[in-house]
Design an enzyme around this catalytic site. Structure first.
Site, PDB file in Angstrom:
ATOM      1  N   SER A 195       0.899  -1.631  -0.034  1.00  0.00           N
ATOM      2  CA  SER A 195      -0.253   0.164   0.422  1.00  0.00           C
ATOM      3  C   SER A 195       1.436   1.585   0.245  1.00  0.00           C
ATOM      4  CB  SER A 195      -0.402   0.199   1.138  1.00  0.00           C
ATOM      5  OG  SER A 195      -1.229   1.407   1.267  1.00  0.00           O
ATOM      6  N   GLN A 247      -0.148   4.275  -0.266  1.00  0.00           N
ATOM      7  CA  GLN A 247      -1.121   5.064   0.959  1.00  0.00           C
ATOM      8  C   GLN A 247      -0.462   4.989   2.614  1.00  0.00           C
ATOM      9  OE1 GLN A 247      -5.386   4.881   1.131  1.00  0.00           O
ATOM     10  NE2 GLN A 247      -4.886   5.617  -1.072  1.00  0.00           N
ATOM     11  N   ASP A 307      -6.335  -0.220  -9.553  1.00  0.00           N
ATOM     12  CA  ASP A 307      -7.420   0.701  -9.702  1.00  0.00           C
ATOM     13  C   ASP A 307      -7.771  -0.079 -10.580  1.00  0.00           C
ATOM     14  OD1 ASP A 307      -7.026   2.095  -6.758  1.00  0.00           O
ATOM     15  OD2 ASP A 307      -5.595   3.450  -8.136  1.00  0.00           O
ATOM     16  N   LYS A 347     -11.388  -1.046  -0.131  1.00  0.00           N
ATOM     17  CA  LYS A 347     -11.623   0.290  -1.722  1.00  0.00           C
ATOM     18  C   LYS A 347     -12.574   0.796  -0.901  1.00  0.00           C
ATOM     19  CE  LYS A 347      -7.328  -0.634  -3.148  1.00  0.00           C
ATOM     20  NZ  LYS A 347      -5.943   0.609  -2.855  1.00  0.00           N
ATOM     21  N   ARG A 387     -15.128   3.883  -9.724  1.00  0.00           N
ATOM     22  CA  ARG A 387     -14.475   2.776 -10.354  1.00  0.00           C
ATOM     23  C   ARG A 387     -15.405   2.179 -11.317  1.00  0.00           C
ATOM     24  NH1 ARG A 387      -9.966   5.960 -10.984  1.00  0.00           N
ATOM     25  NH2 ARG A 387      -8.662   5.998  -8.762  1.00  0.00           N
TER      26      ARG A 387
HETATM   27  C1  S3P Z   1      -3.199   5.381  -4.350  1.00  0.00           C
HETATM   28  C2  S3P Z   1      -2.731   4.154  -3.522  1.00  0.00           C
HETATM   29  C3  S3P Z   1      -3.001   3.301  -3.414  1.00  0.00           C
HETATM   30  C4  S3P Z   1      -4.479   2.961  -4.623  1.00  0.00           C
HETATM   31  C5  S3P Z   1      -5.980   4.545  -4.457  1.00  0.00           C
HETATM   32  C6  S3P Z   1      -4.277   5.723  -4.797  1.00  0.00           C
HETATM   33  C7  S3P Z   1      -1.808   6.312  -3.387  1.00  0.00           C
HETATM   34  O1  S3P Z   1      -3.789   2.584  -2.773  1.00  0.00           O
HETATM   35  O2  S3P Z   1      -5.645   2.457  -4.477  1.00  0.00           O
HETATM   36  O3  S3P Z   1      -6.640   5.087  -5.527  1.00  0.00           O
HETATM   37  O4  S3P Z   1      -1.779   7.971  -3.965  1.00  0.00           O
HETATM   38  O5  S3P Z   1      -1.435   6.571  -3.005  1.00  0.00           O
HETATM   39  P1  S3P Z   1      -3.618   1.632  -1.741  1.00  0.00           P
HETATM   40  O6  S3P Z   1      -1.852   2.093  -1.746  1.00  0.00           O
HETATM   41  O7  S3P Z   1      -4.136   1.808  -0.465  1.00  0.00           O
HETATM   42  O8  S3P Z   1      -3.653   0.530  -2.308  1.00  0.00           O
END
Ligand code: S3P
Length: 432
Positions: A164, A166, A317, A344, A392
């Protein structure tokens, strides 16, 4: 606005600004010394919520002549907001800014809409608590997130098991105001825009990769410099029209100025393997990000694909729109290891399965693996699509009208605003 099984896709297409980069440039320029200018920022709801959050934390942001001017405050200089910060639908916004706040000596309450209020936050906050931030979650799991940040964050070494960007980026943003050396080990398949942007802004960051992992080391002994940034087109948004073009022989689409970072374009590789005729016509590097123009000239129907768990983060995504391609491809497609898809904006794995059934496509879920029994015949369609306001899912099944005998029905289409406010305008413009 409607699109149906007679349409082909044609034209010169500029996708909207990349969502991941838009969040990050607002946050990082908000911590840089001096004025930064941002062009082509995605004006979707998710990003606008991050913009409002940065303002509430003390950063001045103004829009002038199509550009956003950001006047940063130095790291550690965020102010305590007068009210709760609302991130709407955005997991990226709430998680990244939780990281940023955790190493500032302020108390903040972060909230979101009903979908965001059901998404797991512990995966981020368990790391941030270790640096000394005091954090409370609803039922110890979900937003609202109450953070009392620390002005004396402890520099640590983090090992991230979940793939991840994030989680990683939240930790990296906490490191901006952490004295000492912060080290992170993670899987190398997650998007690396935070790393690339920090390098472009002169920050002291070292990134090393082996076959499976990425190692990051950050030291806050160099200032974050202001930057002028032209946000490239979002591959995750472009994926809808690119896939639509691949579905229909006779389509011819030129895609301009699209982000081509290898952690984001797994779906291009997938579509090519399925028989998509996609050519990369111009590649260049700007601010450490690869950008490309593409040409799709579809001349045949698609065939099935098998994706392994390791391939999934590179196209996380895009699985919803790839499920539409798989439905119209000859043979059984397999997408393995979709656990992350269940947390998600909706449980996407379940909604893909349910909606495929509604439009007349057989799919099977075995644990977290998805099997789609595809062929090149038109599906019955005419279904009411259950999208749970997930942008999405809605956009993917809107494209599925191209492979159905009867168009499908959508009750409320406003959720496209979160990531792609001009989606329907673009559908009208490029479907012929
Ligand atoms: C994103 C990371 C992804 C993705 C999200 C945007 C980001 O999530 O699904 O739409 O900008 O860091 P994860 O990192 O939790 O998988």
């Amino acid at each position: 606005m409607p699109i149906n099984n007679h349409n082909i896709i044609r034209g010169n297409y500029q996708p909207p600004g990349d969502k991941s980069i838009s969040h990050r440039i607002l946050i990082l320029s908000g911590q840089a010394i001096g004025k930064s200018e941002i062009f082509n920022l995605l004006e979707g709801e998710d990003v606008i919520n991050t913009l409002k959050a940065m303002k509430l934390l003390g950063v001045q942001i103004k829009k002038k002549n199509n550009k956003y001017h950001v006047y940063g405050v130095p790291s550690g200089g965020l102010i305590e907001p007068r009210r709760k910060i609302d991130f709407g639908n955005s997991g990226t916004g709430i998680r990244l800014i939780s990281g940023l706040i955790s190493s500032n000596n302020i108390k903040v309450n972060l909230i979101g809409d009903s979908s965001l209020s059901k998404r797991p936050m512990k995966r981020v906050t368990e790391h941030l608590s270790k640096i000394g931030a005091k954090i409370k979650l609803k039922n110890d799991l979900y937003p609202p997130i109450e953070i009392k940040g620390t002005g004396a964050a402890i520099p640590l070494t983090f090992d991230i098991i979940i793939p991840s960007a994030q989680i990683k980026s939240a930790i990296m943003l906490s490191a901006l105001n952490t004295n000492g050396s912060v080290k992170i080990k993670e899987l190398n398949s997650t998007r690396d825009h935070t790393e690339n942007m920090l390098k472009s802004m002169g920050y002291n960051i070292k990134v090393r990769e082996n076959k499976s992992h990425r190692f990051i080391e950050m030291k806050n002994n160099k200032e974050l410099k202001s930057i002028n940034y032209n946000v490239p087109g979002d591959p995750s948004s472009a994926a809808f029209l690119i896939t639509a073009a691949c579905l229909r022989p006779g389509s011819r689409l030129i895609v301009k100025n699209m982000l081509f970072n290898k952690t984001r374009v797994g779906f291009i590789k997938t579509l090519k393997k399925m028989g998509g005729n996609i050519k990369i016509i111009k590649k260049r590097k700007i601010h450490n990000e690869l950008i490309a123009d593409l040409k799709i000239e579809q001349n045949k129907v698609l065939k099935s694909i098998k994706l392994n768990s390791i391939d999934i983060p590179l196209q996380i995504d895009e699985i919803p729109i790839l499920s539409i391609a798989a439905s119209f491809a000859q043979g059984t497609s397999v997408f393995k290891g979709l656990k992350e898809l269940t947390v998600k904006e909706s449980n996407r794995l379940l909604l893909i399965h349910k909606n495929l059934k509604r439009i007349g496509v057989k799919s099977i879920i075995k644990k977290y693996d998805l099997y789609i029994l595809g062929n090149n015949d038109l599906k019955k369609g005419g279904a009411v699509i259950k999208h749970d306001n997930d942008h999405r899912i809605l956009m993917s099944f809107f494209i599925s009208n191209m492979i159905c005998k009867k168009n499908n029905l959508f009750k409320d289409k406003s959720c496209v605003k979160t990531s792609y406010p001009t989606f329907f305008k673009h559908i009208t413009k490029f479907s012929h």
